[in-house]
Design an enzyme around this catalytic site. Structure first.
Site, PDB file in Angstrom:
ATOM      1  N   HIS A 217       4.357   1.542   2.973  1.00  0.00           N
ATOM      2  CA  HIS A 217       5.502   0.907   3.661  1.00  0.00           C
ATOM      3  C   HIS A 217       6.244   1.897   4.576  1.00  0.00           C
ATOM      4  O   HIS A 217       7.314   2.396   4.278  1.00  0.00           O
ATOM      5  CB  HIS A 217       6.439   0.161   2.725  1.00  0.00           C
ATOM      6  CG  HIS A 217       6.865   0.845   1.459  1.00  0.00           C
ATOM      7  ND1 HIS A 217       7.350   2.124   1.408  1.00  0.00           N
ATOM      8  CD2 HIS A 217       6.900   0.379   0.184  1.00  0.00           C
ATOM      9  CE1 HIS A 217       7.671   2.427   0.168  1.00  0.00           C
ATOM     10  NE2 HIS A 217       7.403   1.387  -0.595  1.00  0.00           N
ATOM     11  N   ASP A 276       4.708  -6.589   0.202  1.00  0.00           N
ATOM     12  CA  ASP A 276       5.524  -5.982  -0.853  1.00  0.00           C
ATOM     13  C   ASP A 276       6.203  -7.086  -1.671  1.00  0.00           C
ATOM     14  O   ASP A 276       7.335  -6.944  -2.123  1.00  0.00           O
ATOM     15  CB  ASP A 276       6.566  -5.034  -0.253  1.00  0.00           C
ATOM     16  CG  ASP A 276       7.108  -4.033  -1.266  1.00  0.00           C
ATOM     17  OD1 ASP A 276       6.422  -3.772  -2.275  1.00  0.00           O
ATOM     18  OD2 ASP A 276       8.228  -3.526  -1.060  1.00  0.00           O
ATOM     19  N   ALA A 317      14.787  -4.170  -3.129  1.00  0.00           N
ATOM     20  CA  ALA A 317      13.829  -4.180  -4.244  1.00  0.00           C
ATOM     21  C   ALA A 317      12.643  -5.056  -3.868  1.00  0.00           C
ATOM     22  O   ALA A 317      12.559  -6.222  -4.247  1.00  0.00           O
ATOM     23  CB  ALA A 317      14.501  -4.671  -5.522  1.00  0.00           C
TER      24      ALA A 317
END
Length: 387
Positions: A217, A276, A317
């Protein structure tokens, strides 16, 4: 015997090229014909109305979906539930991703991935371990209490996973792993990705020379590019050996930043899309838990825009993202050409992991997975599995 389908008025992306205004024919579970010859054969004609037919997406970073997290349910059934949720979102192959966990949970996730593959669970292509060998200073939403240096026992476990799983990605930080350990993992078959690290360019370069071939990422949880220090971001963009995943949700990385990154990236390594995704993917849940910590889903006003997932202190998150949303942002807001954006969600990640059975469509190819071939709306607003 099922009637053959002939899809007409389609834009057909085969993984490399976008073919305009064409027809394709699917017969007996295979892609049998393309172009004018498809129209000369028997079958039910279905007008695609200019939509895109493409191979199913390939996602190398999927923490959860369908209400399940890999961390909480490291079982073949749990991985299957996650894969099924993402199949409905157009993903044909994914790497279930375990976020920093204990040795025992890591071993359980490796066993679950091996078992799921042995049982032919649709969509599970291997495993991605994101940690626990990271830099605590760049932990993001990972549990700092579980982050640790790689031990000999850890290395043995990971080498076994690399040797036995067909696709195994491992995110590590130089702060918690040696170059010798990286070299051993690469030799065993792992794709080592650098991430969650404050390392500088010279340090990152040593790990690239040891065999690291990816960055996790890009821009998030890593040392930035500055005037005097390229950092891990500068390393990823400059070094031709490196590929990098990006979370194109407009939250983790600004579209302008992505535009400059796409223009700057030196190949043959390429940027590719990841979600993700967390447990809420494919559900209406407004929260979930990770290692006992509540993560809230702040629903966006727009049904097409990703929401923000945060811990109580506001720390991001993971992402509430699917690859159609990422594709739309990459093409419409970042300005990446449609063929390149489609490749970033299909053939580029497949090639990085050596997944030759997904990411592309070719004549004679069996279409076994429910999302092996997908229909993407012409405005990139939605996706429908076609198989």
């Amino acid at each position: 015997m099922m009637t053959a389908q002939i899809y007409v008025n389609a834009r057909f992306f085969d993984g490399d090229h976008l073919h305009e205004q064409t027809a394709i024919r699917v017969a007996e579970g295979c892609l049998s014909d393309m172009g004018p010859i498809a129209l000369q054969k028997d079958g039910q004609r279905i007008d695609i109305n200019g939509d895109i037919i493409a191979p199913g997406y390939v996602d190398l970073q999927v923490n959860g979906g369908g209400g399940v997290m890999v961390n909480d349910t490291p079982t073949p059934e749990g991985l299957g539930q996650i894969a099924a949720a993402h199949s409905r979102l157009g993903t044909a192959a994914l790497l279930p991703t375990l976020i920093t966990a204990s040795y025992d949970t890591t071993a359980a996730a490796i066993w679950a991935a091996k078992t799921a593959l042995a049982n032919g669970v649709p969509g599970v292509a291997g495993l991605h371990l994101e940690g626990p060998h990271l830099d605590p200073q760049r932990k993001g939403a990972h549990d700092a209490a579980l982050i640790r240096p790689m031990t000999a026992a850890d290395l043995d476990l990971l080498i076994d996973a690399a040797q036995t799983l067909p696709a195994f990605m491992l995110t590590i930080a130089p702060e918690s792993c040696t170059t010798d350990q990286v070299a051993q993992l690469v030799q065993a078959g792992a794709v080592v990705s650098l991430g969650h690290s404050a390392c500088n360019y010279d340090t990152a370069l040593r790990y690239v020379q040891a065999g690291a071939r990816c960055v996790t990422h890009l821009f998030n949880a890593m040392s930035p590019l500055t005037s005097r220090e390229p950092g891990l971001v500068g390393t990823a963009l400059d070094r031709p050996e490196l590929s990098a995943g990006v979370i194109a949700d407009g939250i983790h990385v600004h579209p302008v930043t992505l535009r400059r990154a796409w223009a700057a990236k030196q190949g043959p390594g390429q940027l590719f899309l990841v979600t993700d995704a967390m447990a809420v993917a494919g559900t209406d849940l407004d929260h979930f838990h990770l290692d006992g910590r509540r993560i809230n889903r702040d629903r966006s006003a727009s049904s097409q825009a990703p929401s923000r997932l945060t811990l109580a202190d506001g720390t991001l998150a993971g992402a509430d993202l699917d690859l159609t949303q990422a594709l739309r942002l990459l093409h419409h807001e970042v300005g990446v050409t449609l063929p390149a954006a489609l490749a970033a969600a299909t053939s580029v990640p497949a090639d990085l992991m050596g997944l030759s059975h997904v990411g592309r469509l070719h004549l004679g190819q069996p279409l076994r997975h429910p999302a092996a071939m997908i229909r993407i709306a012409s405005d990139l607003s939605c996706v429908t599995p076609l198989v």
